[in-house]
Write a protein that holds these residues in place. Structure first.
Motif, mmCIF file in Angstrom:
data_model
loop_
_atom_site.group_PDB
_atom_site.id
_atom_site.type_symbol
_atom_site.label_atom_id
_atom_site.label_comp_id
_atom_site.label_asym_id
_atom_site.label_seq_id
_atom_site.Cartn_x
_atom_site.Cartn_y
_atom_site.Cartn_z
ATOM 1 N N ARG A 51 9.381 -12.469 -3.048
ATOM 2 C CA ARG A 51 10.292 -11.679 -2.213
ATOM 3 C C ARG A 51 9.578 -10.471 -1.623
ATOM 4 O O ARG A 51 9.792 -10.114 -0.456
ATOM 5 C CB ARG A 51 11.502 -11.235 -3.043
ATOM 6 N N GLU A 61 6.204 -17.993 4.231
ATOM 7 C CA GLU A 61 7.557 -18.503 4.462
ATOM 8 C C GLU A 61 8.249 -17.713 5.569
ATOM 9 O O GLU A 61 8.930 -18.286 6.425
ATOM 10 C CB GLU A 61 8.389 -18.435 3.187
ATOM 11 N N TYR A 62 8.073 -16.380 5.532
ATOM 12 C CA TYR A 62 8.692 -15.571 6.584
ATOM 13 C C TYR A 62 8.189 -16.010 7.957
ATOM 14 O O TYR A 62 8.990 -16.223 8.878
ATOM 15 C CB TYR A 62 8.397 -14.083 6.387
ATOM 16 N N ASN A 74 9.189 -15.050 -8.444
ATOM 17 C CA ASN A 74 10.172 -14.947 -7.362
ATOM 18 C C ASN A 74 10.279 -13.531 -6.821
ATOM 19 O O ASN A 74 10.417 -13.323 -5.615
ATOM 20 C CB ASN A 74 11.546 -15.429 -7.832
ATOM 21 N N GLU A 115 7.824 -9.236 6.968
ATOM 22 C CA GLU A 115 8.891 -8.892 7.912
ATOM 23 C C GLU A 115 8.794 -7.433 8.333
ATOM 24 O O GLU A 115 9.003 -7.096 9.507
ATOM 25 C CB GLU A 115 10.251 -9.181 7.293
ATOM 26 N N ARG A 147 16.019 -16.446 6.029
ATOM 27 C CA ARG A 147 16.137 -16.767 4.618
ATOM 28 C C ARG A 147 17.279 -16.007 3.980
ATOM 29 O O ARG A 147 17.535 -14.858 4.324
ATOM 30 C CB ARG A 147 14.831 -16.392 3.899
ATOM 31 N N THR A 179 23.130 -9.380 1.565
ATOM 32 C CA THR A 179 21.889 -8.613 1.428
ATOM 33 C C THR A 179 22.268 -7.269 0.825
ATOM 34 O O THR A 179 23.398 -6.797 1.001
ATOM 35 C CB THR A 179 21.164 -8.370 2.769
ATOM 36 N N ARG A 205 9.567 -19.476 8.968
ATOM 37 C CA ARG A 205 10.974 -19.416 9.375
ATOM 38 C C ARG A 205 11.133 -18.694 10.706
ATOM 39 O O ARG A 205 12.002 -19.046 11.518
ATOM 40 C CB ARG A 205 11.810 -18.734 8.291
ATOM 41 N N HIS A 233 7.533 -11.569 1.321
ATOM 42 C CA HIS A 233 8.423 -11.786 2.472
ATOM 43 C C HIS A 233 8.751 -10.450 3.128
ATOM 44 O O HIS A 233 8.718 -10.315 4.363
ATOM 45 C CB HIS A 233 9.695 -12.490 1.999
ATOM 46 N N THR A 247 14.833 -19.489 11.992
ATOM 47 C CA THR A 247 15.780 -19.499 10.879
ATOM 48 C C THR A 247 15.550 -18.283 9.998
ATOM 49 O O THR A 247 14.452 -17.726 9.964
ATOM 50 C CB THR A 247 15.640 -20.777 10.031
ATOM 51 N N LEU A 291 16.728 -13.762 -2.170
ATOM 52 C CA LEU A 291 15.864 -14.401 -3.157
ATOM 53 C C LEU A 291 16.026 -13.625 -4.457
ATOM 54 O O LEU A 291 15.457 -12.535 -4.616
ATOM 55 C CB LEU A 291 14.413 -14.379 -2.678
ATOM 56 N N GLY A 345 5.491 -15.859 0.025
ATOM 57 C CA GLY A 345 6.628 -15.240 0.690
ATOM 58 C C GLY A 345 6.333 -14.864 2.130
ATOM 59 O O GLY A 345 7.174 -15.040 3.019
#
Length: 316
Positions: free
Chosen positions: A212, A299-300, A208, A219, A310, A65, A303, A215, A308, A313, A296
């Protein structure tokens, strides 16, 4: 504040000639130049050493990261370095930026970070580069956050606990939020800072990058949205409303009566409404981007429920 008390942390992965340009723009401006490499396969680490940079290779056994990379560079700074210029390896630092930002921080003892104008090197190469260039043009004055390029007080970043290493994006606003909660200030100066090379030429790259962002919004809101700053709650709500809830509702209504699919006209209407403020091009991609951001964000949350995380990206 002299160059003797300023260091620079450059992070990158397979940036090639862009990294060389970045490192050269910092030579002679800082006492310590650190390059943190996130598993490059193009010889970036060797090239950086050849330019006199100290190279930190991130541990390959843990997910990469940008936050991890910045913390690794921060940890490598020598004693006596008071200010650190964080910069992404695809950026070139303006020769006047560090002296101007350091002088500003000297006059503002509560300022933890200063950022300036980041510009795209090739804004006319694609609509996506132009969108980036407009995104970087943030208001001058005290700000809520800075981006990846900023001159920061080392002591302030250490006191705040550094960057949150688990974040795949949005780590800078999250750090700035914690700095502001601790009583520090973040400033956007009216000064040229860096030239950025997004090299974003395809729709898939832009998609993409927007995914991101979604996401990161979700978060960030999960981490700090309940606080007084309501961190990224509005951005997350807009993404989910326009990119997920409304499309699902329109599709469901269309199953009842095909005429109800005309409700989808709300999207071109929204483009026209936003065009008055930001122009047609930016308005169109702002609306389209909500679908990617919603993807995104969803998906966050998916997960998160499954326990889980990620990986990064990338869009380049």
């Amino acid at each position: 504040m002299s160059a003797a008390s300023i260091g620079a942390v450059v992070i990158g992965r397979n940036e090639g000639a862009r990294l060389i340009r970045c490192l050269r723009s910092l030579q002679g401006q800082v006492q310590q130049l650190i390059y943190v490499d996130s598993g490059s396969s193009d010889g970036s680490a060797e090239a950086a050493r050849g330019l006199g940079a100290e190279v930190v290779d991130l541990d390959l056994s843990r997910p990469f990261t940008a936050a991890r990379a910045r913390n690794a560079g921060l940890a490598a700074l020598r004693s006596g370095i008071e200010l650190v210029q964080f910069v992404d390896g695809d950026c070139e630092v303006d020769p006047g930026w560090i002296p101007a930002a350091a002088a500003f921080l000297r006059t503002r003892p509560r300022a933890a970070a200063a950022c300036g104008r980041r510009r795209e090197r090739f804004p006319q190469a694609s609509v996506y580069n132009r969108l980036c260039d407009a995104e970087w043009d943030t208001p001058v004055g005290e700000a809520a956050a800075c981006g990846g390029d900023a001159l920061m007080r080392v002591a302030a970043v250490y006191t705040a606990g550094g960057y949150r290493e688990s974040l795949i994006a949005g780590e800078e606003p999250e750090l700035c939020l914690r700095l502001r909660r601790a009583g520090w200030e973040i400033w956007r100066l009216d000064a040229e800072m860096t030239l950025h090379d997004a090299q974003m030429l395809r729709f898939g790259q832009w998609w993409n990058r927007s995914r991101r962002a979604g996401h990161a919004f979700a978060e960030g809101a999960a981490l700090h949205g309940a606080g007084p700053e309501r961190h990224w709650r509005t951005e997350t709500r807009r993404a989910l409303t326009w990119g997920a809830v409304l499309p699902a509702a329109i599709a469901a209504a269309g199953l009842i009566s095909p005429a109800l699919l005309l409700a989808a006209l709300i999207y071109p209407v929204q483009v026209l409404r936003l065009s008055r403020r930001m122009g047609y091009e930016r308005a169109l991609f702002s609306v389209l981007g909500k679908f990617a951001e919603a993807s995104g964000a969803l998906e966050y949350h998916w997960r998160r429920r499954r326990g889980t995380a990620r990986g990064i990206l990338e869009y380049k």
